[in-house]
Design an enzyme around this catalytic site. Structure first.
Site, PDB file in Angstrom:
ATOM      1  N   CYS A  79      33.341  57.292  41.497  1.00 52.39           N
ATOM      2  CA  CYS A  79      32.830  57.435  40.277  1.00 52.39           C
ATOM      3  C   CYS A  79      33.416  56.266  39.250  1.00 52.39           C
ATOM      4  CB  CYS A  79      33.004  58.755  39.510  1.00 52.39           C
ATOM      5  SG  CYS A  79      31.864  59.345  38.600  1.00 52.39           S
ATOM      6  N   HIS A 175      32.227  63.204  43.424  1.00 48.06           N
ATOM      7  CA  HIS A 175      33.752  63.536  43.353  1.00 48.06           C
ATOM      8  C   HIS A 175      34.229  64.318  44.373  1.00 48.06           C
ATOM      9  CE1 HIS A 175      34.608  62.148  39.334  1.00 48.06           C
ATOM     10  NE2 HIS A 175      33.313  62.239  38.977  1.00 48.06           N
ATOM     11  N   GLU A 177      37.053  64.665  45.409  1.00 52.03           N
ATOM     12  CA  GLU A 177      38.510  65.530  44.869  1.00 52.03           C
ATOM     13  C   GLU A 177      38.317  66.583  44.189  1.00 52.03           C
ATOM     14  OE1 GLU A 177      36.978  62.940  43.631  1.00 52.03           O
ATOM     15  OE2 GLU A 177      37.207  63.046  41.536  1.00 52.03           O
TER      16      GLU A 177
END
Ligand code: GLN
Length: 192
Positions: A79, A175, A177
């Site tokens: 990002c 994302h 994560e």
């Protein structure tokens, strides 16, 4: 065990640490040049690219990172991290700079402001289906010939790459994560 740094100036540092901690790597936060010297690879998290860019300058990490990137250190930018690695940033702030190590053009907040965040299933090459979380994500609008596209997504205006790789430099518009699925991190870590 390779030592993987997470650039810890701003953004979702803890989430990347959690994902990497479940893999066979040493994870360390990078806030200084000395800490950067100690890592074999680096993750640049999502957050606010202008804030991270500012802190890269004040921490004197910018020049040190230019050096490491020129020597081929593996890096994964997600990002805002992707924005920071890109050759060209569209709709950036007037003074916005980037490392220009990944031959893509990205448009900040390119998926629109109202519909800025969305989730979708992505088919990632060598991995399979992955849940993609997009938060005010940059849109990859142009991809150079040497850039491999590992996943793309059609948000109603044609296919756009969302996970790319140019040698050791990886860029991810979503994302990985923010889910419990660590396969994208694993794919990156396996190349270190
Ligand atoms: N829109 C943000 C920026 O320009 C990136 C968003 C994110 O990292 N979740 O920096």
């Amino acid at each position: 065990m390779p030592r993987v740094g997470v650039l810890a100036l701003q953004g979702d540092v803890r989430e990347h640490e959690r994902a990497l901690n479940s893999l066979s790597v040493d994870v360390t936060r990078v806030r200084t040049r000395e800490q950067l010297d100690e890592v074999d690879a680096l993750v640049m998290p999502g957050g606010e690219s202008t804030a991270i860019a500012h802190l890269l300058v004040t921490s004197e990490l910018r020049a040190a990172l230019v050096d490491r990137l020129s020597k081929g250190m593996p890096v994964l930018g997600t990002c805002a991290g992707l924005i920071l690695l890109s050759r060209e940033v569209l709709d950036g702030r007037v003074d916005q700079w980037s490392f220009e190590t990944l031959d893509v053009s990205v448009r900040r907040n390119g998926y629109g402001r109202q519909l800025a965040s969305f989730e979708t299933t992505l088919r990632v090459r060598e991995v399979g289906d992955v849940h993609g979380v997009f938060i005010r994500a940059p849109k990859i609008e142009k991809v150079g010939d040497v850039v491999e596209i590992l996943a793309s997504h059609d948000h109603g205006d044609g296919e756009h790459a969302v996970l790319v790789r140019q040698g050791n430099v990886w860029g991810c518009a979503f994302h990985p994560e923010l889910t419990d699925d660590t396969r994208v991190h694993r794919l990156f870590v396996e190349t270190i």
